[in-house]
Design a protein around this motif. Structure first.
Motif, PDB file in Angstrom:
ATOM      1  N   ASP A 427      44.398  18.047  -2.471  1.00 45.12           N
ATOM      2  CA  ASP A 427      43.487  17.517  -3.501  1.00 45.12           C
ATOM      3  C   ASP A 427      44.255  17.145  -4.767  1.00 45.12           C
ATOM      4  O   ASP A 427      43.958  16.116  -5.404  1.00 45.12           O
ATOM      5  N   SER A 431      44.842  11.367  -1.783  1.00 43.26           N
ATOM      6  CA  SER A 431      44.998  10.823  -0.426  1.00 43.26           C
ATOM      7  C   SER A 431      46.060   9.746  -0.320  1.00 43.26           C
ATOM      8  O   SER A 431      46.500   9.423   0.784  1.00 43.26           O
ATOM      9  N   ASN A 432      46.493   9.173  -1.427  1.00 44.94           N
ATOM     10  CA  ASN A 432      47.522   8.124  -1.366  1.00 44.94           C
ATOM     11  C   ASN A 432      48.945   8.690  -1.390  1.00 44.94           C
ATOM     12  O   ASN A 432      49.897   7.942  -1.205  1.00 44.94           O
ATOM     13  N   TYR A 436      50.273  13.796   1.747  1.00 41.49           N
ATOM     14  CA  TYR A 436      48.865  14.188   1.929  1.00 41.49           C
ATOM     15  C   TYR A 436      48.515  14.413   3.411  1.00 41.49           C
ATOM     16  O   TYR A 436      47.927  15.453   3.747  1.00 41.49           O
ATOM     17  N   LYS A 440      47.258  18.077   5.101  1.00 43.21           N
ATOM     18  CA  LYS A 440      45.998  18.205   5.834  1.00 43.21           C
ATOM     19  C   LYS A 440      46.258  18.629   7.288  1.00 43.21           C
ATOM     20  O   LYS A 440      45.482  19.406   7.868  1.00 43.21           O
TER      21      LYS A 440
END
Length: 864
Positions: A427, A431-432, A436, A440
């Motif tokens: 976070d 996400s870029n 990332y 995850k």
């Protein structure tokens, strides 16, 4: 120009006597010899100077972490076939104390003398750059090892005008192609920090002139980032620049890397990997100019190595800039900042509320005066959140025993916070960010592993599918996640048995990590315990030995292979092979717990030498982190010797390590029942049954423990579960038959034996038990058929021979009865008491032949 350099040397030598806080090294001491290279095939000859300084002489100049390593790596590139095979006549390397301003100036002077038209010149500098005062006359300095922390004019620092003058002279007067690579904009409290000295230096270095190529680590308003994630400790810029030049940037596969390709590669990789810090390298010059010829074999080797590397995020040191920013905030903000850093150091991330990193970060990130530090705060917080996870993955992939030998409960405790920490790190970065997907993926992986650690599951459990779903999501996000593929193979061993899937995922992780011997050995263990794929397991172990023949773990696993092979065919020669392998393992590593444990098992189970096994098991518990299993075996040795108190203590030690260890629970329950604590024992048995109903050994042991203590309904359930798990399990069928014998459920008993012999038509013991049932129920013809079937399968089965002797005695066929009685005694029947009291043998006992047989086989029982 030559006179200018000599003047600098003289001036610098005099001023050094007054300006240095530590004694300087004598000029030239330890300096690399002047060297020359072979051609790059792009120009006539190539000459290079490589400078890298991490450890500055003046303690007031902040040291760098990896500048010298970056320089060494670049020098090694130049020595390679791709870099031009530069030999000792074309390359001068100056590192740390050898990189004095005098040595740098001499090296530059050397270039002026040797470089000819169309030659190529490469100058690489990694260290500090600074401007002391923001004036026109101070465009910047490259700080050499002997630079003072103040008053750079005093010496030890190379002024950029002089440096640029030399570059321009080489490119215009000598007509050489000049490439300058600098990594000089590092953070740190330097003399010119207050006026942005390193940024001004970077801007002046970025001025471009004809016939020159300049590659700079970052934009003038940025800092160069270092970290352990790049090559174990490098600068992000240097690391990716060298990769680019080796051929990773060769997008069109023409085996030439030009400036355009190199620039694109380093800009993309550096800027993404240091995010959310900003660092965008600068490339100046003719973009079509070739920089290196690519060695395809070397590139293939490099790519292979890269495929096995794991992404991670490192913290960024913001010294210098941090001090400048904090000088302008009030005391309350400063206090929160200090609390943030301390909590980060102590790893107090998300709890307790109001006294953790998360709370302090939320306050700092909205403070406008800290804006210049916000990106650093965000990155360092994210890096710290995933740091422990990275260490675990590293340890598992490198087979570090401290991680591999952790008990299940220790892993549960250690890993339980990882999914939450990884989620927060993802976070923070967004996400870029390039890492990332990795964060995850690891979150999903640890979620699956925690589920797997929490409970051994039934083969078709819904939970097993949930675990697989987590692992599949993990490899979707990170397709090269070898550890996730390995855990998937383990799921298909026990939780959802499927050997084809097990092997499929084995080959997936071996493709990614072909030398990962620990995982290969673990897969071989899974196959060995399945008792089906012995040939495949042996091939895997042979593969592991080819990779490393001096691995104690591998030799121990080979020994285990021979033990399970022995269990399958009772060939005692396998035990000798097992012992030889285990002794070889001890010769490599005498502290290997698993080896001592298996030597104990060899004697306990293989050679039926329980007392002889004890020294090996005791040696095993002296090693690091012995398993609950070894305590279970020591307990069993004592229990079988009648030392119930000692046995109880060892079973409890096993349960202190693994509270749900199946056999520790079951065997401790047996002791409780023997010592009039039946209800306590029953609780333990129910605990074992509730926790793990997936293995036949658990269910069959539960069954016999319940049976021996007259808990017949519970025993019936356990034996039925045994058969449901494995219809070929003879112990399950016989145990269920024993329950029906005891409870006089004869119709059910007959059906059990008939079904068992149908499923296992080649098992002599089952037909013998069927014969005993028919004999008991006075069905003599059916009894004869069953016993003869048993003897057809095993002609030396003395109980079946005795059964036939009994049938023929009952129908008064005395010759045939004596025939089978004699054969039974010859085969090993030794129960004199049952013979002496068997009512069917009343007539036989009146015959002389009876006394002759008794005297022969039981002489101590027959008195004249």
């Amino acid at each position: 120009m030559r006179n200018l350099i000599l003047s600098l040397l003289v001036c610098g030598s005099i001023l050094e006597l007054f300006s240095q806080s530590k004694p300087a090294s004598p000029a030239g001491r330890g300096a690399s010899p002047i060297i020359t290279p072979n051609s790059l095939n792009l120009t006539n000859s190539t000459y290079a100077i490589v400078v890298g300084i991490s450890d500055y002489q003046d303690p007031q100049i902040p040291d760098l972490r990896f500048a010298d390593k970056d320089a060494e790596a670049f020098a090694n590139y130049l020595r390679s076939s791709t870099g031009g095979n530069l030999d000792v006549d074309h390359l001068k390397v100056l590192l740390n104390e050898n990189a004095t301003v005098a040595q740098f100036a001499i090296a530059l002077d050397w270039l002026m003398e040797v470089v000819k038209e169309n030659d190529q010149v490469i100058i690489y500098f990694s260290g500090h750059g600074d401007v002391e005062k923001k004036t026109i006359t101070q465009p910047g300095y490259l700080l050499c090892w002997d630079a003072p922390s103040r008053v750079y004019l005093a010496g030890g620092a190379l002024a950029l005008p002089m440096f640029q003058d030399i570059i321009t002279t080489l490119s215009t007067q000598n007509k050489a192609k000049v490439m300058v690579i600098t990594d000089a904009c590092h953070s740190g409290k330097l003399a010119g920090s207050s006026v942005g000295g390193s940024q001004i230096t970077g801007a002046n270095l970025a001025k471009q002139y004809a016939n020159e190529i300049k590659i700079l680590s970052c934009q003038p308003n940025e800092y160069s980032i270092e970290g352990e994630q790049w090559g174990g400790g490098r600068g992000a810029f240097s690391y990716h620049l060298i990769d680019a030049l080796y051929g990773m940037a060769d997008n069109n596969n023409d085996l030439i890397v030009n400036l355009q390709e190199a620039g694109r590669y380093i800009e993309d990789h550096v800027s993404s990997e240091v995010s959310p810090i900003s660092q965008v390298p600068m490339v100046l010059g003719n973009r079509t100019d070739p920089l290196s010829n690519v060695d395809s074999k070397m590139l293939a080797s490099l790519k292979s190595g890269k495929s096995n590397q794991m992404s991670f995020l490192s913290a960024i040191d913001s010294r210098g800039m941090e001090e400048d920013v904090l000088a302008n905030v009030d005391t309350s903000v400063l206090l929160i900042y200090k609390l943030f850093k301390q909590a980060l150091k102590d790893k107090v991330f998300l709890e307790p509320m109001n006294a953790c990193v998360e709370t302090y970060y939320a306050q700092l990130i909205i403070e406008p005066k800290l804006k210049r530090l916000h990106s650093t705060l965000r990155r360092n917080y994210a890096a710290a959140l995933q740091d422990d996870v990275q260490q675990v993955i590293n340890k598992l992939m490198t087979m570090e025993n401290t991680e591999i030998l952790l008990y299940r409960l220790e892993r549960l405790k250690k890993y339980s916070s990882y999914p939450r920490l990884l989620e927060r790190a993802a976070d923070l970065l967004g996400s870029n960010h390039y890492i990332y997907p990795t964060l995850k993926a690891r979150k999903s992986f640890f979620e699956g592993w925690l589920l797997q650690l929490e409970s051994p599951l039934n083969p078709d459990s819904i939970l097993a599918n949930r675990i697989l779903e987590k692992y599949r999501h993990s490899v979707t996000l990170q397709p090269d996640f070898a550890l996730a593929y390995f855990q998937m193979s383990s799921v298909f061993n026990r939780l959802s048995p499927n050997l084809d899937s097990l092997l499929f995922y084995h080959y997936k992780y071996i493709e990614l990590a072909p030398t990962w011997t620990w995982a290969i050995n673990q897969t071989s263990t899974l196959l060995i315990k399945s008792k089906i794929k012995f040939d495949v397991a042996k091939k895997l172990l042979d593969q592991s030995l080819l990779i490393n023949s001096t691995n104690a773990d591998t030799w121990t696993k080979v020994g285990m292979f021979y033990y399970h092979w022995f269990e399958s065919n009772r060939d005692y020669r396998h035990l000798d092979s097992m012992e030889a392998c285990l002794q070889k393992a001890l010769g490599i590593d005498s502290l290997n717990y698993d080896t001592w444990n298996w030597l104990g098992i060899l004697h306990f189970n293989g050679r039926n030498d329980e007392s002889g096994s004890l020294p090996f098991f005791q040696k095993a518990i002296e090693m690091h982190n012995p398993s609950a299993n070894v305590y279970m075996y020591i307990g069993a040795v004592h229990a079988n010797a009648g030392n119930l108190q000692e046995a109880e203590s060892f079973y409890k030690k096993g349960l202190s390590i693994e509270p749900y260890h199946d056999l520790c629970l079951i065997y401790l329950a047996r002791i409780y029942m023997k010592t009039h604590r039946g209800e306590e024992g029953k609780v333990l048995l129910q605990k074992a049954m509730a926790y793990d109903s997936t293995t036949t050994r658990v269910q069959s042991n539960l069954g016999y423990t319940f049976y021996n203590n007259a808990y017949y309904p519970e025993a019936e359930v356990a034996f039925k579960r045994t058969i449901a798990l494995d219809s070929y399990n003879i112990g399950g069928w016989l145990g269920l038959g024993d329950v029906y014998w005891k409870t006089k459920q004869y119709a059910e008993l007959e059906q059990v034996y008939l079904k068992a012999t149908t499923i296992n038509p080649k098992n002599a013991v089952l037909f013998r038990y069927l014969g005993d049932f028919y004999l008991f129920t006075n069905r003599d013809n059916e009894a004869k058929f069953a016993y003869k079937k048993a003897l057809h399968l095993n002609s030396k089965a003395y109980n079946s021979l005795m059964g036939l002797a009994t049938v023929y005695a009952r129908i008064q066929d005395i010759p045939l009865s004596f025939k089978y009685l004699r054969q039974s005694l010859e085969a090993g029947f030794s129960d004199f008491k049952s013979l002496d009291k068997k009512p069917e043998f009343a007539l036989l006992r009146t015959k002389p032949e009876w006394m002759a047989l008794m005297k022969k086989y039981f002489p101590e029982k027959i008195k004249n």
